[in-house]
Motif scaffolding. Structure first.
Motif, PDB file in Angstrom:
ATOM      1  N   UNK A   1      21.369  54.099  35.166  1.00 33.58           N
ATOM      2  CA  UNK A   1      22.521  53.799  35.927  1.00 33.58           C
ATOM      3  C   UNK A   1      22.166  52.419  36.815  1.00 33.58           C
ATOM      4  N   UNK A   2      23.272  51.870  36.636  1.00 34.11           N
ATOM      5  CA  UNK A   2      23.308  50.452  37.364  1.00 34.11           C
ATOM      6  C   UNK A   2      23.948  50.307  38.586  1.00 34.11           C
ATOM      7  N   UNK A   3      23.518  49.712  39.767  1.00 29.39           N
ATOM      8  CA  UNK A   3      24.225  49.613  41.143  1.00 29.39           C
ATOM      9  C   UNK A   3      24.556  48.105  41.097  1.00 29.39           C
ATOM     10  N   UNK A   4      25.616  47.737  41.291  1.00 31.91           N
ATOM     11  CA  UNK A   4      26.042  46.221  41.763  1.00 31.91           C
ATOM     12  C   UNK A   4      26.632  46.377  43.160  1.00 31.91           C
ATOM     13  N   UNK A   5      26.156  45.280  44.116  1.00 35.04           N
ATOM     14  CA  UNK A   5      26.483  45.046  45.286  1.00 35.04           C
ATOM     15  C   UNK A   5      27.102  43.629  45.469  1.00 35.04           C
ATOM     16  N   UNK A   6      28.331  43.686  45.748  1.00 31.61           N
ATOM     17  CA  UNK A   6      29.117  42.255  45.909  1.00 31.61           C
ATOM     18  C   UNK A   6      29.197  42.068  47.598  1.00 31.61           C
ATOM     19  N   UNK A   7      28.294  41.072  48.067  1.00 30.60           N
ATOM     20  CA  UNK A   7      28.378  40.894  49.347  1.00 30.60           C
ATOM     21  C   UNK A   7      29.023  39.662  49.737  1.00 30.60           C
ATOM     22  N   UNK A   8      30.320  40.040  50.312  1.00 27.77           N
ATOM     23  CA  UNK A   8      31.330  39.028  50.807  1.00 27.77           C
ATOM     24  C   UNK A   8      31.191  38.737  52.224  1.00 27.77           C
ATOM     25  N   UNK A   9      32.076  37.767  52.717  1.00 27.71           N
ATOM     26  CA  UNK A   9      31.999  37.407  54.031  1.00 27.71           C
ATOM     27  C   UNK A   9      32.485  38.457  54.954  1.00 27.71           C
ATOM     28  N   UNK A  10      33.641  39.310  54.425  1.00 31.01           N
ATOM     29  CA  UNK A  10      34.081  40.274  55.567  1.00 31.01           C
ATOM     30  C   UNK A  10      33.892  41.826  54.906  1.00 31.01           C
ATOM     31  N   UNK A  11      33.400  41.830  53.602  1.00 36.38           N
ATOM     32  CA  UNK A  11      33.238  43.264  53.222  1.00 36.38           C
ATOM     33  C   UNK A  11      32.075  43.334  52.182  1.00 36.38           C
ATOM     34  N   UNK A  12      31.337  44.448  52.111  1.00 40.02           N
ATOM     35  CA  UNK A  12      30.422  44.661  50.912  1.00 40.02           C
ATOM     36  C   UNK A  12      30.850  45.821  50.135  1.00 40.02           C
TER      37      UNK A  12
ATOM     38  N   UNK B   1      38.846  26.746  21.671  1.00 45.59           N
ATOM     39  CA  UNK B   1      38.434  27.407  22.778  1.00 45.59           C
ATOM     40  C   UNK B   1      39.602  28.395  23.362  1.00 45.59           C
ATOM     41  N   UNK B   2      39.404  29.448  23.545  1.00 42.97           N
ATOM     42  CA  UNK B   2      40.635  30.568  24.131  1.00 42.97           C
ATOM     43  C   UNK B   2      40.442  30.413  25.691  1.00 42.97           C
ATOM     44  N   UNK B   3      41.594  30.352  26.244  1.00 44.50           N
ATOM     45  CA  UNK B   3      41.651  30.111  27.878  1.00 44.50           C
ATOM     46  C   UNK B   3      42.221  31.883  27.879  1.00 44.50           C
ATOM     47  N   UNK B   4      41.638  32.602  28.908  1.00 47.85           N
ATOM     48  CA  UNK B   4      42.131  33.975  29.174  1.00 47.85           C
ATOM     49  C   UNK B   4      41.914  34.186  30.522  1.00 47.85           C
ATOM     50  N   UNK B   5      43.061  35.043  30.911  1.00 46.80           N
ATOM     51  CA  UNK B   5      42.977  35.523  32.389  1.00 46.80           C
ATOM     52  C   UNK B   5      41.954  36.655  32.431  1.00 46.80           C
ATOM     53  N   UNK B   6      41.175  37.001  33.716  1.00 47.44           N
ATOM     54  CA  UNK B   6      40.281  38.003  33.844  1.00 47.44           C
ATOM     55  C   UNK B   6      40.942  39.367  33.813  1.00 47.44           C
ATOM     56  N   UNK B   7      39.917  40.293  33.280  1.00 43.52           N
ATOM     57  CA  UNK B   7      40.565  41.483  33.053  1.00 43.52           C
ATOM     58  C   UNK B   7      40.024  42.527  34.051  1.00 43.52           C
ATOM     59  N   UNK B   8      39.122  42.260  35.021  1.00 41.51           N
ATOM     60  CA  UNK B   8      38.749  43.137  35.923  1.00 41.51           C
ATOM     61  C   UNK B   8      39.336  42.632  37.334  1.00 41.51           C
ATOM     62  N   UNK B   9      39.852  41.710  37.519  1.00 45.46           N
ATOM     63  CA  UNK B   9      40.289  41.076  38.954  1.00 45.46           C
ATOM     64  C   UNK B   9      39.165  41.113  39.951  1.00 45.46           C
ATOM     65  N   UNK B  10      39.563  41.626  41.124  1.00 47.27           N
ATOM     66  CA  UNK B  10      38.544  41.590  42.197  1.00 47.27           C
ATOM     67  C   UNK B  10      37.599  42.447  41.804  1.00 47.27           C
ATOM     68  N   UNK B  11      37.538  43.184  40.876  1.00 50.08           N
ATOM     69  CA  UNK B  11      36.138  44.059  40.482  1.00 50.08           C
ATOM     70  C   UNK B  11      35.090  43.397  39.633  1.00 50.08           C
ATOM     71  N   UNK B  12      35.428  42.267  39.442  1.00 47.11           N
ATOM     72  CA  UNK B  12      34.329  41.435  38.452  1.00 47.11           C
ATOM     73  C   UNK B  12      33.359  41.202  39.157  1.00 47.11           C
ATOM     74  N   UNK B  13      33.276  40.792  40.419  1.00 44.80           N
ATOM     75  CA  UNK B  13      32.273  40.344  41.148  1.00 44.80           C
ATOM     76  C   UNK B  13      30.988  41.576  41.334  1.00 44.80           C
ATOM     77  N   UNK B  14      31.790  42.648  41.623  1.00 47.61           N
ATOM     78  CA  UNK B  14      30.723  43.922  41.839  1.00 47.61           C
ATOM     79  C   UNK B  14      30.405  44.512  40.498  1.00 47.61           C
ATOM     80  N   UNK B  15      31.176  44.375  39.522  1.00 53.20           N
ATOM     81  CA  UNK B  15      30.905  44.827  38.227  1.00 53.20           C
ATOM     82  C   UNK B  15      29.668  44.000  37.611  1.00 53.20           C
ATOM     83  N   UNK B  16      29.849  42.531  37.654  1.00 53.95           N
ATOM     84  CA  UNK B  16      28.930  41.666  37.351  1.00 53.95           C
ATOM     85  C   UNK B  16      27.580  41.830  37.856  1.00 53.95           C
TER      86      UNK B  16
END
Length: 301
Positions: A1-12, A276-291
């Motif tokens: 299992x992998x845990x991701x933490x996205x440390x932002x300025x106002x939320x974690x 080169x392909x230009x694409x819109x993100x798939x995961x939106x605001x969740x990309x940071x924590x998933x990454x």
């Protein structure tokens, strides 16, 4: 299992991913303000809560503002200023009792979209953040490229390329330079451009809505933005030649960019064709924590 933490300025935000990227647990808490010690404690407690919900321990990746200096091992360039000058990685490892991997938020976005997002399966992915600031990350063969200076992908603090006479000398950037890409292509930069040209203050969303309604000044401003983005990304293509460029951040929601930018960048790319392909993100605001979770490949977690 992998845990991701996205440390932002106002939320974690934290997430626990199982095999194949399946979500096992997710939790969001307010970010402590102004206290380094409270930040360490909050991340420790969040990891414990995720593991309690998922029922097992996991590897830990952290997406953070700023970066770890290769010279000192201390945090630099973080807008959460109470982190600066601290051995963040070492202190987290001590609090959590296991190894921790860290990367900045743009790198985590790029890794998420390369792993199982809009760039999945592509040999090279350039992930772009077009938000309050402009950042980027590079993923090659599924692995994040860091570099000896820990600045790979920081295209927002290069000068706008193929600059036009009326764009000189460029706007002041907080980094101390003039004419950085960030000053033109961030959301605030887009709004400032419209204000300067039209003496009317509109939010980026307001400008886009006005353009869609047929407002001529707004349409012109959006075309200028698309051309500047095409020039800036052409510079990246000339250097990196990525298979996919994925856009994130608030400006990535502008539908017109996915048609306008590829139609323009061929004029600036040093090639007779641009695939080169230009694409819109798939995961939106969740990309940071998933990454952040993907900082540990599945075979290592």
């Amino acid at each position: 299992m992998r845990i991701g933490i996205d440390l932002g300025g106002t939320k974690i935000e934290g997430i626990a991913l199982g095999a194949g990227g399946t979500e096992r647990a997710r939790k969001r808490i307010p970010a402590p303000q102004g206290s380094y010690e409270a930040t360490i404690a909050a991340i420790r407690d969040l990891v414990a809560a995720l593991e309690a919900e998922a029922g097992e321990k996991g590897s830990i990746g952290i997406g953070m503002p700023g970066a770890i200096s290769p010279a000192t091992g201390l945090v630099k360039n973080a807008n959460s200023t109470w982190l600066i000058g601290h051995a963040f990685g070492a202190d987290l490892e001590a609090a959590l009792g296991r190894p921790v991997r860290l990367a900045n938020d743009a790198d985590c976005f790029a890794l998420s979209e390369a792993a199982d997002g809009a760039g999945e399966g592509a040999p090279t992915v350039f992930g772009v953040i077009l938000g309050t600031g402009v950042g980027g990350g590079i993923v090659v063969g599924g692995r994040l490229l860091s570099g000896p200076n820990a600045i790979a992908g920081e295209w927002g603090h290069n000068s706008l390329p193929f600059v036009l006479p009326d764009e000189l000398p460029g706007r002041d950037c907080y980094c101390g330079k003039k004419g950085c890409i960030e000053t033109w292509l961030s959301g605030p930069g887009f709004a400032a451009d419209y204000l300067i040209e039209n003496r009317e203050a509109l939010s980026p969303e307001g400008i886009v809505a006005a353009a869609a309604a047929g407002n001529r000044p707004a349409k012109v401003a959006l075309r200028r933005y698309a051309d500047r983005l095409a020039r800036a990304l052409a510079h990246v293509i000339n250097i990196l030649d990525p298979h996919v460029i994925v856009l994130g951040g608030g400006m990535s929601n502008v539908d017109a960019l996915y048609v306008e930018v590829p139609s323009r960048w061929g004029s600036y790319v040093f090639s007779d064709t641009v695939v080169t392909r230009l694409e819109r993100n798939k995961h939106g605001d969740s990309s940071g924590v998933r990454g952040a979770a993907w900082l540990w490949p599945e075979e290592e977690s």
